[in-house]
Design a protein around this motif. Structure first.
Motif, PDB file in Angstrom:
ATOM      1  N   GLY A   3       0.800  -1.229   0.000  1.00 15.92           N
ATOM      2  CA  GLY A   3       0.000   0.000   0.000  1.00 15.92           C
ATOM      3  C   GLY A   3       0.831   1.278   0.000  1.00 15.92           C
ATOM      4  O   GLY A   3       2.044   1.258  -0.198  1.00 15.92           O
ATOM      5  N   ALA A  63     -10.040  -1.845  -2.052  1.00 18.43           N
ATOM      6  CA  ALA A  63      -8.919  -1.040  -2.547  1.00 18.43           C
ATOM      7  C   ALA A  63      -8.428  -0.072  -1.476  1.00 18.43           C
ATOM      8  O   ALA A  63      -7.217   0.070  -1.247  1.00 18.43           O
ATOM      9  N   ASN A  78      -4.722   0.141   0.052  1.00 15.83           N
ATOM     10  CA  ASN A  78      -3.957   1.384  -0.093  1.00 15.83           C
ATOM     11  C   ASN A  78      -3.506   1.932   1.246  1.00 15.83           C
ATOM     12  O   ASN A  78      -2.386   2.397   1.414  1.00 15.83           O
ATOM     13  N   ARG A 123       2.042  -2.278  -4.439  1.00 15.40           N
ATOM     14  CA  ARG A 123       1.233  -1.048  -4.457  1.00 15.40           C
ATOM     15  C   ARG A 123       0.074  -1.186  -5.442  1.00 15.40           C
ATOM     16  O   ARG A 123      -0.984  -0.611  -5.236  1.00 15.40           O
ATOM     17  N   GLN A 163      -0.730   0.027  -8.217  1.00 18.33           N
ATOM     18  CA  GLN A 163      -1.375   1.197  -8.829  1.00 18.33           C
ATOM     19  C   GLN A 163      -1.631   1.005 -10.322  1.00 18.33           C
ATOM     20  O   GLN A 163      -2.607   1.520 -10.859  1.00 18.33           O
ATOM     21  N   LEU A 191      -6.339  -3.173  -7.805  1.00 21.14           N
ATOM     22  CA  LEU A 191      -6.690  -2.677  -6.465  1.00 21.14           C
ATOM     23  C   LEU A 191      -8.155  -2.929  -6.129  1.00 21.14           C
ATOM     24  O   LEU A 191      -8.471  -3.359  -5.022  1.00 21.14           O
TER      25      LEU A 191
END
Ligand SMILES: [Fe+2]
Ligand SMILES: [Fe+2]
Length: 481
Positions: A94, A315, A319, A336, A338, A360
């Motif tokens: 995250g 998500a 995160n 991560r 992203q 995510l």
């Protein structure tokens, strides 16, 4: 104090130094009478004065953490046990990836963390409530003991979550802790929070299916929370997983023993078609098609526990570093997500298709996929028993579109093979795939208790080995009536 060993000198056994944390000790001691009231009201029906051969944790050292002894259930020492703190642990995923893990709750994530802890906490007493009548129909003392072991440990898991609420969430944490004792599985006014935990567990086959499939959802959730940046939650969940393994063992071996017994009984009289339900039932064992129906039910109820396939909540939890993925630290990526995608099963123009979604928002789907993979192992073992007995019959996991109440497929009907059907066809045929009232009645008719030492009900085989290596004629429960 050695964090590995548990302090039994306080009323609440613990390895979190409660004797020097007076405020939290007081809060927990204040919560204790309500817990005992709940256990008496909603815990196992009967057997409270019986001596049960239970394991209790005396350490959190994975190499040796439990001791076995006879205990009356209300005297079980429910305690607060956290896995040892890892030195210099960092948040493994995250936005906060690589930062030191939090020892206190970060203000901005307080509400989200509390919610996750309450949801996890709510499932623990719920399963005890669902299983409270099963002691009366246990197929053996061995099984009776396993049921009670699972029950007292689910009780301990409730304590684990209540400790986090009381220590880290102040007044609203204490209020949530009280609410956990107030809700009741299946209650119309004040039900438990998640669907599968409001369903009945009417018989022992349901119990084994529940511990195999629903406790395994618990395992996946605990693994994800064990990755949490909030270190006390991570440590709590890591130790819970040690206990949880036994619950799934009870499920896996329980179903193995039912399948085994059915195959033996069919062979003994020369039945060649395991789908000849009437003939098999006449032998007083559970036919394989009915085992498949029970499996269909419990697997799909458990799939619903993962929530919607695409979820911004999931998500956000990732995160913010509060809930990771299954085996997060072993995954080779940037942690991560992203720019990543993940394939999600969706309903597109009336067809079930894989669609790439942002990784995510697809985290629930991913965890559910990990869960399904984990489930398959048991099926391989059960099918091995069937094929070794010479039968051409395979237990299978139904398609994820089948019998769903949450997510992409909740508004459609599908067969276990994933063929979409209309409501009329579903209404006509669902009893072919899910346990019907008459299936339930048949199973109920087998549920006569067996309490003689070393004896087993005729619909289930004896286990291969005893608990704590005890011999077959061990008195796992000294029944006091
Ligand atoms: Fe649990
Ligand atoms: Fe469990």
């Amino acid at each position: 104090m050695n964090i590995m060993n548990v302090d039994y000198s306080t009323k609440i056994p613990n390895n979190v130094n409660l004797s020097e944390d007076r405020q939290v000790l007081k809060a927990l001691e204040g919560w204790h009478p309500g817990y005992i009231d709940w256990w008496n009201d909603m815990g196992p029906d009967g057997f409270q004065q019986s001596l049960v051969y239970l394991r209790t944790a005396y350490s959190v050292d994975p190499r040796g953490w439990a001791k076995f002894d006879y205990v009356k259930m209300p005297d079980y020492r429910w305690g607060i046990l956290l896995a040892p703190q890892e030195e210099n642990r960092v948040i493994p995923f995250g936005e906060h990836y690589g930062e030191p893990a939090w020892q206190e709750v970060p203000g901005e994530y307080r509400a989200a963390l509390r919610r996750l802890i309450v949801i996890q906490g709510d499932t623990e007493p719920a399963s005890v409530e669902q299983q409270r009548h099963l002691g009366k129909t246990a197929p053996s003392l061995y099984d009776l003991r396993n049921l009670f072991q699972v029950n007292v440990e689910e009780g301990r898991h409730l304590w684990a979550m209540v400790y986090l609420l009381q220590k880290y969430f102040g007044r609203d944490g204490r209020e949530e802790a009280d609410e956990l004792l107030r809700r009741r599985s299946g209650d119309t006014d004040s039900p438990r929070m998640l669907g599968a935990f409001n369903e009945a567990t009417p018989d022992w086959l349901s119990f084994f299916m529940f511990t195999y499939f629903t406790d395994r959802d618990g395992k996946m959730q605990l693994h994800s929370l064990a990755q949490s940046g909030f270190d006390p939650l991570s440590r709590t969940c890591r130790f819970m997983l040690t206990e949880e393994a036994h619950h799934m063992f009870v499920g896996e071996t329980g179903i193995s023993r039912v399948v085994q017994r059915t195959c033996e009984a069919m062979r003994a009289v020369g039945i060649s078609d395991p789908a000849d339900v009437a003939k098999v039932r006449a032998l007083g064992v559970v036919d394989l098609p009915t085992i498949q129906k029970k499996l269909n039910l419990h697997y799909t109820l458990s799939l619903d526990l993962f929530g919607s396939e695409v979820s911004t909540n999931a998500a956000n939890s990732f995160n913010s570093g509060i809930k990771g993925r299954f085996h997060e630290t072993q995954i080779q990526d940037d942690h991560r997500l992203q720019n990543d995608t993940y394939p999600v099963l969706k309903l597109v123009d009336g067809q079930i298709k894989r669609v790439d979604e942002p990784a995510l928002t697809a985290l629930n789907m991913r965890l559910r996929d990990d869960y399904t993979q984990d489930c398959v192992k048991g099926l391989l073992r059960w099918n091995k028993i069937i094929s070794t007995a010479g039968y051409d019959f395979k237990l299978t996991l139904p398609n994820v579109a089948f019998h769903r109440q949450i997510g992409e497929f909740r508004d459609i009907h599908a067969t276990p093979d994933g063929v979409l059907i209309d409501a009329a066809t579903w209404n006509k045929r669902n009893h072919e795939w899910l346990p019907s009232t008459s299936d339930g009645d048949f199973i109920a008719s087998l549920m006569t208790p067996v309490t003689e030492i070393g004896q087993f009900a005729p619909w289930i085989s004896a286990p291969k080995v005893g608990i704590d290596n005890k011999p077959g004629d061990f008195e796992y429960v000294k029944i006091e009536t």
